[in-house]
Design a protein around this motif. Structure first.
Motif, PDB file in Angstrom:
ATOM      1  N   ALA A 116       0.866  -1.176   0.000  1.00  0.00           N
ATOM      2  CA  ALA A 116       0.000   0.000   0.000  1.00  0.00           C
ATOM      3  C   ALA A 116       0.904   1.227   0.000  1.00  0.00           C
ATOM      4  N   ASP A 118       1.014   5.566   0.323  1.00  0.00           N
ATOM      5  CA  ASP A 118       0.368   6.804   0.738  1.00  0.00           C
ATOM      6  C   ASP A 118       1.267   7.921   0.223  1.00  0.00           C
ATOM      7  N   ARG A 127      -2.796  11.173  -2.178  1.00  0.00           N
ATOM      8  CA  ARG A 127      -3.412  10.004  -2.809  1.00  0.00           C
ATOM      9  C   ARG A 127      -2.914   8.725  -2.163  1.00  0.00           C
ATOM     10  N   THR A 128      -3.731   7.686  -2.231  1.00  0.00           N
ATOM     11  CA  THR A 128      -3.327   6.356  -1.767  1.00  0.00           C
ATOM     12  C   THR A 128      -3.459   5.392  -2.936  1.00  0.00           C
ATOM     13  N   GLY A 129      -2.759   4.276  -2.839  1.00  0.00           N
ATOM     14  CA  GLY A 129      -2.840   3.284  -3.896  1.00  0.00           C
ATOM     15  C   GLY A 129      -2.344   1.938  -3.418  1.00  0.00           C
ATOM     16  N   ASN A 130      -2.594   0.923  -4.233  1.00  0.00           N
ATOM     17  CA  ASN A 130      -2.141  -0.438  -3.946  1.00  0.00           C
ATOM     18  C   ASN A 130      -1.394  -0.972  -5.152  1.00  0.00           C
ATOM     19  N   SER A 147      -2.316   0.732  -8.763  1.00  0.00           N
ATOM     20  CA  SER A 147      -3.559   1.466  -9.040  1.00  0.00           C
ATOM     21  C   SER A 147      -3.765   2.504  -7.951  1.00  0.00           C
ATOM     22  N   GLN A 149      -5.874   5.027  -5.793  1.00  0.00           N
ATOM     23  CA  GLN A 149      -7.247   5.124  -5.274  1.00  0.00           C
ATOM     24  C   GLN A 149      -7.686   6.583  -5.347  1.00  0.00           C
ATOM     25  N   SER A 150      -8.864   6.842  -4.867  1.00  0.00           N
ATOM     26  CA  SER A 150      -9.351   8.225  -4.840  1.00  0.00           C
ATOM     27  C   SER A 150      -8.536   9.039  -3.835  1.00  0.00           C
ATOM     28  N   ALA A 152      -7.093  10.729  -0.757  1.00  0.00           N
ATOM     29  CA  ALA A 152      -7.101  10.323   0.654  1.00  0.00           C
ATOM     30  C   ALA A 152      -7.534  11.512   1.502  1.00  0.00           C
TER      31      ALA A 152
END
Length: 156
Positions: A116, A118, A127-130, A147, A149-150, A152
């Protein structure tokens, strides 16, 4: 036919021809010809477009990616407990943190781990992502999938 000095003219012609024939291979070394039947390939056209430096975000410069890559390597270490590891570049104001979200596993004969991310940027929302990263060498991990994510919640 003989000249006044006693030598034959045919002999002089033969010597001149022999000298000319011997000089041709040596002259070929002084210039080059393209091997292609249509001439040399043109020089490639250079443009100003350069792809993104980081697979995580377009806003990262080379120094951001160098710092992020080092933090990612520590966070994904298969011997480590999956601790959250941060990075920061005071020059750009960009920062981030990585945390492993899985145990190490083998995929395509490489050690991989899910993670993950941040990410915070000086001029963009956090933004955050994995993603998935696989080990290429002792300290080098390649991100095989990521990818975003929306946005954070802002917790700076």
């Amino acid at each position: 036919m003989t000249r006044r000095d006693g030598r034959s003219t045919a002999g002089a012609v033969r010597r001149a021809l022999l000298a000319g024939i011997l000089c041709i291979p040596l002259a070929a070394c002084s210039f080059s010809m393209p091997l292609s039947p249509f001439g040399a390939a043109p020089d490639p056209i250079t443009t100003g477009s350069i792809g993104p430096v980081s697979p995580l975000a377009d806003a990262h410069d080379h120094e951001d990616w160098r710092r992020a890559r080092a933090a990612l390597a520590v966070a994904l270490d298969p011997q480590g407990p999956g601790t959250r590891v941060g990075w920061e570049n005071p020059e750009t104001g960009n920062a981030g943190a990585f945390e492993s979200t899985s145990n190490a596993y083998v995929r395509d004969d490489r050690v991989c781990r899910d993670f993950a991310a941040d990410l915070s940027f000086a001029e963009k929302p956090r933004r955050t992502g994995n993603g998935i990263a696989c080990r290429m060498s002792e300290a080098d991990w390649r991100i095989d999938g990521f990818s975003m994510q929306s946005d954070a919640p802002d917790g700076r």
